[in-house]
Scaffold this active site. Structure first.
Site, PDB file in Angstrom:
ATOM      1  N   GLN A  59      -4.484  -1.355   9.356  1.00  0.00           N
ATOM      2  CA  GLN A  59      -4.442  -2.673   8.891  1.00  0.00           C
ATOM      3  C   GLN A  59      -5.182  -3.916   9.766  1.00  0.00           C
ATOM      4  O   GLN A  59      -4.650  -4.080  11.125  1.00  0.00           O
ATOM      5  CB  GLN A  59      -2.834  -3.107   8.632  1.00  0.00           C
ATOM      6  CG  GLN A  59      -2.810  -4.536   7.864  1.00  0.00           C
ATOM      7  CD  GLN A  59      -3.387  -4.241   6.530  1.00  0.00           C
ATOM      8  OE1 GLN A  59      -3.262  -3.390   5.626  1.00  0.00           O
ATOM      9  NE2 GLN A  59      -4.126  -5.406   6.248  1.00  0.00           N
TER      10      GLN A  59
ATOM     11  N   LYS B  48       0.807  -1.212   0.036  1.00  0.00           N
ATOM     12  CA  LYS B  48      -0.024   0.054   0.042  1.00  0.00           C
ATOM     13  C   LYS B  48       1.125   1.230  -0.109  1.00  0.00           C
ATOM     14  O   LYS B  48       0.408   2.150  -0.897  1.00  0.00           O
ATOM     15  CB  LYS B  48      -1.012  -0.129   1.130  1.00  0.00           C
ATOM     16  CG  LYS B  48      -2.131  -0.934   1.100  1.00  0.00           C
ATOM     17  CD  LYS B  48      -2.871  -1.301   2.442  1.00  0.00           C
ATOM     18  CE  LYS B  48      -3.928  -2.441   2.149  1.00  0.00           C
ATOM     19  NZ  LYS B  48      -4.404  -2.698   3.196  1.00  0.00           N
TER      20      LYS B  48
ATOM     21  N   ASP C  96     -11.005   2.775   4.005  1.00  0.00           N
ATOM     22  CA  ASP C  96     -11.491   1.411   3.645  1.00  0.00           C
ATOM     23  C   ASP C  96     -12.991   1.336   3.707  1.00  0.00           C
ATOM     24  O   ASP C  96     -13.269   0.025   3.450  1.00  0.00           O
ATOM     25  CB  ASP C  96     -10.897   0.624   5.003  1.00  0.00           C
ATOM     26  CG  ASP C  96      -9.580  -0.183   4.639  1.00  0.00           C
ATOM     27  OD1 ASP C  96      -9.280  -0.329   3.540  1.00  0.00           O
ATOM     28  OD2 ASP C  96      -8.563  -0.464   5.521  1.00  0.00           O
TER      29      ASP C  96
END
Ligand code: NAD
Length: 283
Positions: A95, A51, A118
């Site tokens: 994460q 990422k 997200d």
């Protein structure tokens, strides 16, 4: 036909690179994404590395917050609250999974919906359910972008999603419903899975079981997207037995090189969109 997620993600990222430099010219600042990694889960470390690599390619500034495996819930929450309050941060990514014993929802709910790149917050999931503008979870959004990239007409199609997780299966089903599919969600307790899948014009598989879907589960000419990432002795494989299914499907995505790179491209797209919305709202 193979839907090449790697090539498509490169074209999405290349387009975003232009938009990000226009953003900088227009608003005189960089876009910033904060990435929170807790602990030393090797898969999470690889995802975070990829990422960050994508932010570098596109020209988005990344702020890494690395916390030890034995961090307490309060320590993690404090970091996320700081990032939520920091006006120079456009997007926050925590994460997952967080280390055992940490309630992920307690952390995720601290991310303001406008920085929730997200798309996991209740507000964004709720808006998706209501068909209102929202930040959509990167993996299902990547799958939809892959399907659209081959101009596949989803209207009225029977779509089957195997897997009902909050991050893949459920938002995937909602997106397909929005595209006028007739959607069936299957899961570990589903009876007659093979019969249901055999009726699917569109089959999305997100279960985490190596090579689970074989040709007897696939309708002739179906579009098959494999979300699975399974580490095996033979390397990374998907949930679909690619070699076994590829001649039966009209479209199929490979693993690796399918949904994985698209998830990262969509994360970059969501970050750009969040940043643009924030400046437009004077934030
Ligand atoms: P999860 O473990 O949260 O959910 C798995 C789902 O599969 C559950 O809903 C379960 O009911 C269902 N399931 C399990 N076994 C089944 C069976 N035998 N028959 C029918 N349904 C079954 O997983 P997740 O987070 O949704 O991830 C699924 C897979 O997708 C994993 O391999 C994961 O690594 C991968 N993944 C990939 C990306 C990407 O970017 N490519 C992103 C997220 C997840």
């Amino acid at each position: 036909m193979i839907i090449d997620g790697k090539a498509l993600s490169l074209s999405v990222k290349t387009e975003l690179k232009e938009k990000v430099s226009d953003f900088e010219r227009q608003f005189g600042r960089k876009i910033s994404l904060a990435v929170v990694l807790v602990g030393n889960n090797p898969a999470s470390q690889v995802y975070v590395k990829n990422k960050i690599k994508a932010t570098e390619f596109i020209g988005i500034n990344s702020v890494s917050v690395i916390l030890k495996e034995d961090s307490t819930l309060e320590e993690i929450k404090d970091k996320v609250i700081n990032l939520a309050d920091d006006s120079s941060i456009d997007g926050i990514l925590v994460q997952l999974p967080l280390p055992k014993g940490i309630d992920e929802n307690e952390v995720l709910k601290l991310i303001p919906p406008e920085k929730d790149v997200d798309g996991f917050s209740s507000a964004n999931v709720g808006n998706l359910l209501l068909g209102k503008p929202s930040v959509v979870a990167c993996t299902p959004l990547g799958v939809l972008t892959m399907i659209k990239s081959v101009n596949y007409d989803l209207k009225g199609k029977n779509a089957v999603v195997i897997g009902r997780s909050n991050i893949v299966g459920k938002p995937m089903a909602l997106l397909l419903l929005q595209e006028d599919c007739t959607v069936t969600i299957c899961h570990s307790k589903t009876k007659n899975l093979t019969e249901i899948c055999k009726n699917a014009d569109v089959l999305i598989v997100a279960i985490g079981k190596a090579n689970f879907v074989k040709e007897d589960m696939v309708k002739d000419g179906a579009l098959v997207i494999d979300v699975g990432i399974n580490r095996t002795e033979n390397g990374i494989v998907g949930d679909v037995d690619f070699e076994n299914v590829k001649n039966k499907a009209s479209y199929i995505s490979p693993v690796p090189g399918g949904v994985g790179p698209m998830t990262i491209a969509m994360l970059m797209q969501n970050t750009y969109n969040c940043a643009l919305k924030r400046v437009k709202n004077g934030l």
